[in-house]
Design a protein around this motif. Structure first.
Motif, PDB file in Angstrom:
ATOM      1  N   ALA A 198      37.285  13.540  27.051  1.00  0.00           N
ATOM      2  CA  ALA A 198      36.243  14.083  27.943  1.00  0.00           C
ATOM      3  C   ALA A 198      36.410  15.591  28.052  1.00  0.00           C
ATOM      4  O   ALA A 198      37.444  16.137  27.678  1.00  0.00           O
ATOM      5  CB  ALA A 198      36.351  13.442  29.322  1.00  0.00           C
ATOM      6  N   LEU A 199      35.391  16.246  28.579  1.00  0.00           N
ATOM      7  CA  LEU A 199      35.493  17.680  28.832  1.00  0.00           C
ATOM      8  C   LEU A 199      36.438  17.915  30.005  1.00  0.00           C
ATOM      9  O   LEU A 199      36.502  17.103  30.926  1.00  0.00           O
ATOM     10  CB  LEU A 199      34.110  18.254  29.147  1.00  0.00           C
ATOM     11  N   PRO A 200      37.164  19.013  29.982  1.00  0.00           N
ATOM     12  CA  PRO A 200      38.141  19.257  31.044  1.00  0.00           C
ATOM     13  C   PRO A 200      37.460  19.642  32.347  1.00  0.00           C
ATOM     14  O   PRO A 200      36.364  20.208  32.352  1.00  0.00           O
ATOM     15  CB  PRO A 200      38.961  20.425  30.492  1.00  0.00           C
ATOM     16  N   THR A 201      38.114  19.331  33.445  1.00  0.00           N
ATOM     17  CA  THR A 201      37.607  19.752  34.747  1.00  0.00           C
ATOM     18  C   THR A 201      38.411  20.928  35.290  1.00  0.00           C
ATOM     19  O   THR A 201      37.992  21.600  36.221  1.00  0.00           O
ATOM     20  CB  THR A 201      37.663  18.589  35.753  1.00  0.00           C
ATOM     21  N   GLU A 202      39.580  21.169  34.714  1.00  0.00           N
ATOM     22  CA  GLU A 202      40.326  22.373  35.085  1.00  0.00           C
ATOM     23  C   GLU A 202      41.032  22.899  33.843  1.00  0.00           C
ATOM     24  O   GLU A 202      41.187  22.168  32.851  1.00  0.00           O
ATOM     25  CB  GLU A 202      41.329  22.076  36.202  1.00  0.00           C
ATOM     26  N   ALA A 203      41.431  24.156  33.913  1.00  0.00           N
ATOM     27  CA  ALA A 203      41.985  24.783  32.716  1.00  0.00           C
ATOM     28  C   ALA A 203      42.918  25.914  33.098  1.00  0.00           C
ATOM     29  O   ALA A 203      42.804  26.497  34.179  1.00  0.00           O
ATOM     30  CB  ALA A 203      40.852  25.328  31.845  1.00  0.00           C
ATOM     31  N   LEU A 204      43.835  26.218  32.190  1.00  0.00           N
ATOM     32  CA  LEU A 204      44.643  27.426  32.332  1.00  0.00           C
ATOM     33  C   LEU A 204      43.704  28.628  32.192  1.00  0.00           C
ATOM     34  O   LEU A 204      42.766  28.584  31.403  1.00  0.00           O
ATOM     35  CB  LEU A 204      45.672  27.515  31.202  1.00  0.00           C
ATOM     36  N   PRO A 205      43.962  29.703  32.915  1.00  0.00           N
ATOM     37  CA  PRO A 205      43.113  30.888  32.731  1.00  0.00           C
ATOM     38  C   PRO A 205      43.403  31.581  31.400  1.00  0.00           C
ATOM     39  O   PRO A 205      44.480  31.406  30.818  1.00  0.00           O
ATOM     40  CB  PRO A 205      43.514  31.787  33.900  1.00  0.00           C
ATOM     41  N   VAL A 206      42.420  32.340  30.932  1.00  0.00           N
ATOM     42  CA  VAL A 206      42.631  33.179  29.754  1.00  0.00           C
ATOM     43  C   VAL A 206      43.812  34.110  30.020  1.00  0.00           C
ATOM     44  O   VAL A 206      43.930  34.675  31.116  1.00  0.00           O
ATOM     45  CB  VAL A 206      41.358  33.986  29.444  1.00  0.00           C
ATOM     46  N   GLY A 207      44.676  34.245  29.021  1.00  0.00           N
ATOM     47  CA  GLY A 207      45.849  35.106  29.178  1.00  0.00           C
ATOM     48  C   GLY A 207      47.130  34.329  29.389  1.00  0.00           C
ATOM     49  O   GLY A 207      48.213  34.903  29.366  1.00  0.00           O
ATOM     50  N   LYS A 208      47.011  33.009  29.590  1.00  0.00           N
ATOM     51  CA  LYS A 208      48.189  32.162  29.748  1.00  0.00           C
ATOM     52  C   LYS A 208      48.354  31.293  28.508  1.00  0.00           C
ATOM     53  O   LYS A 208      47.432  30.577  28.116  1.00  0.00           O
ATOM     54  CB  LYS A 208      48.035  31.242  30.974  1.00  0.00           C
TER      55      LYS A 208
END
Lengths: 321, 347
Positions: A180-190
């Protein structure tokens, strides 16, 4: 139900268009045709007047995006292949990348680059461009390796107030799937630890994450535990996560699909060597594509790029030092 | 947001429009006086880098500036001081950028002609001048998406930039999209030292218009009245929704490429030809012939221009130069994504 890397890119663009009236897509064949890879399939119909075909003019496509960004819009440009973005290189590195620094006017453009080698594609439909764009100040360069990152990082790219080069790997388009598509994610830069281990850190990104994970599995059967760091974004580069991993393992191998001269692998090794020399139990190594254009024939192509097998060989040398 | 479409209004008979002519002339004059000041400051070592003058191109440039309105967008070439001033650039912006004042729009980060306020319709050129045209297209494209009509974008370049791929891509793009772009080419006979015979092989650059499927017009760039008419009409047509327009002006650069260049290579026959006429002098003669200004009025206008320039320079010379210790050395608008400088060895 599962979703592919390519479908995630399409879904992210659909959501960006739905969420923000300032977003539009401009590129060759992206309209009714849905794009050479179908990354914009159906979007022209769903969002009338906001998914627009461009002439074969990468320079003018990028220039138009910059002008629209000055006017407060948030364009997404699709380069049909990353290789063709060289025609827009001047606009991206000299115009877009310098605009905010020179004038205080942000340049929130997202340039999608279908990149990376696929069998039979040859020298001009196979390139990885992250190193050359990352070299320039003023550009954010993203290299998603997973379906989840393809979705969440593209959504974040559109929100970022700076030019973003979004390197999506063609080899992952159809075969890489998520539930499934994610509902949360690490921010760009991590960066992300894709696999934990204690004996060797492999730092990599994009499609090479999967080759590196396969190599780690092979080495696991020999008793080695390999830690794989997925950089996710090559600029900004998450030096802290890399250093933390090297602090645990004492050994470093960097793997990239780009050419060996300069680039992301040498940047990572330079940073670790300069700032973390004492952490290293062995000389750091790197593995890149061969220093030739990307060959057409599958026999040559398969030997040109790093693979799980060549990563295993390179890893053993670091492990046995 | 939505502006009404203006009525097309031709300036076919310039003798009926003294106010417009005088406005343009005074912008030319102010630009000439300010350019001369930049040249003398450069010779005195007060300006870092190059100085690029508009000498001989002021009539064409001013004709653009007076035809533009608030809400329009202008991407000038390096010799467009007159047009910038006539459009909406404060005289202080040019002086501050040449002298590197932190109070100017470029804050010492960029200099000389590389200045602008993109949010106010003044695009800040990069050196690859052909690349500015598609940026103008982008502004126009965005305005259309926002349902704003009745505005235009003007991009200018010399004969040299017409040889770039960017020029071709952008004109074709504007034509395909039917954007209200007015492309003004100042064919000033030389790109740095390269004569037009080595730059293009067509009869006139205006012939390129046919290939793009857009109208093209030629004008004598030494004649302010002709420039006001031809450029003004092209802008009126674009504003009225008639799509891109190409204007090619024939004139001669009456200076070096920059002040470092003595331009020894310019053909003396060109200098003595009709192309070599000084447009400012010609405009002054015209003003007197029409009895729109006498010698006293002209002297008065020049005196006012000199005072404006002297005041601006005196003001800016008291302003602070950039300070490397307070400079941010950061490039991204998204501060949380900043990185790069920490990899340098610390002393």
């Amino acid at each position: 139900m599962s979703i592919t890397y390519l479908e995630a890119i399409r879904a992210a663009q659909a959501r960006a268009l739905a969420d923000d009236p300032r977003v539009f897509i401009y590129g060759q064949d992206v309209g009714a045709f849905g794009g050479a890879f179908k990354a914009t399939k159906g979007l022209a119909k769903e969002f009338p007047g906001r998914v627009l075909d461009a002439p074969i003019s990468e320079d003018a496509m990028a220039g138009l995006a910059i002008g629209a960004a000055i006017e407060g819009l948030r364009p997404i440009i699709e380069m049909q292949f990353a290789d063709f973005s060289t025609v827009a290189f001047n606009q991206i590195v000299n115009q877009a990348a310098t605009l905010f620094w020179r004038t205080n006017v942000p340049c929130p453009i997202t340039v999608r680059l279908p990149c990376g080698a696929t069998s039979g594609s040859g020298p001009f439909h196979s390139q990885t461009m992250e190193a050359i764009y990352a070299h320039y100040p003023g550009i954010v360069v993203l290299t998603p390796a997973t379906v989840e990152d393809a979705y969440s990082m593209l959504l974040e790219a559109v929100v970022i107030d700076d030019p973003v080069i979004f390197c999506e790997h063609k080899l992952l388009y159809y075969h890489l799937k998520a539930e499934a598509l994610p509902t949360e994610a690490l921010p760009v830069g991590k960066a992300r630890i894709a696999r934990e281990g204690r004996d060797l850190t492999v730092v990599t990104y994009s499609a090479m994450v999967h080759e590196s994970l396969a190599a780690a599995e092979v080495l696991h059967s020999d008793g080695w535990e390999i830690e794989v760091v997925d950089l996710r974004s090559v600029k900004p580069l998450d030096t802290d996560t890399v250093m933390g991993s090297v602090a645990r393992t004492g050994r470093l191998l960097c793997v990239g699909e780009a050419w060996p001269w300069g680039g992301v692998t040498s940047e990572v090794i330079a940073r670790v060597t300069c700032e973390g020399y004492d952490l290293l139990d062995a000389p750091p190594q790197r593995l890149n594509a061969k220093d030739t254009p990307v060959p057409y024939h599958p026999n040559l192509w398969a030997a040109h790029r790093p693979t799980a097998r060549s990563i295993v060989d390179a890893a053993r040398k670091v492990l046995q030092y | 947001m939505v502006q009404s479409l203006v009525e097309p209004q031709s300036v076919a008979d310039i003798s009926s429009a003294p106010a417009l002519y005088v406005k343009a002339y005074r912008a030319m004059l102010l630009a000439r006086v300010l350019d001369d000041k930049f040249a003398s400051l450069w010779r005195a070592g007060k300006i870092h880098g190059g100085v690029f003058l508009g000498r001989g191109q002021e009539a064409l440039s001013a004709a653009i500036g007076v035809a533009l309105r608030e809400g329009d967008v202008f991407a000038p070439l390096i010799r467009d001081l007159a047009g910038r001033l006539a459009f909406n650039e404060p005289i202080l912006d040019g002086v501050r950028t040449y002298l590197g004042s932190t109070l100017g729009p470029m804050r010492g980060r960029d200099g000389n002609v590389h200045r602008g306020r993109p949010g106010e319709g003044q695009l800040a050129m990069i050196s690859h001048l052909g690349a500015m045209i598609s940026v103008v297209n982008g502004v126009l494209f965005a305005r259309r998406m926002k349902h704003i009509t009745g505005m235009v974008g003007v991009a200018t370049c010399g004969d040299g930039a017409t040889s770039t791929g960017s020029f071709h891509e952008a004109l074709n793009q504007a034509a395909v999209e039917k954007l209200p772009l007015v492309m003004v080419v100042a064919d000033n006979q030389y790109a740095y030292s390269t004569p037009t015979a080595q730059q293009f092989a067509c009869r006139s650059l205006v012939d390129r218009a046919v290939g793009y499927g857009i109208p093209g017009y030629e004008v004598d760039g030494t004649d302010l009245a002709a420039c006001l008419r031809v450029v003004g009409d092209a802008i009126v047509r674009a504003r009225a929704g008639q799509g891109p327009q190409l204007v090619v002006a024939h004139l001669l650069r009456l200076c070096g490429h920059g002040e470092h260049d003595d331009a020894y290579y310019i053909d003396p026959q060109l200098k003595s030809s009709a192309l070599g006429v000084d447009c400012l002098k010609r405009a002054e003669d015209f003003l007197r012939q029409q009895s729109w200004a006498d010698a006293g009025t002209l002297a008065q206008w020049r005196s006012e221009a000199v005072h404006q320039v002297e005041d601006a320079v005196a003001t800016v010379q008291r302003e602070p130069p950039p300070d490397p210790f307070t400079e941010t050395w950061s490039v991204l608008a998204t501060a949380r994504l900043a990185e790069g400088n920490e990899v340098n060895a610390r002393s």
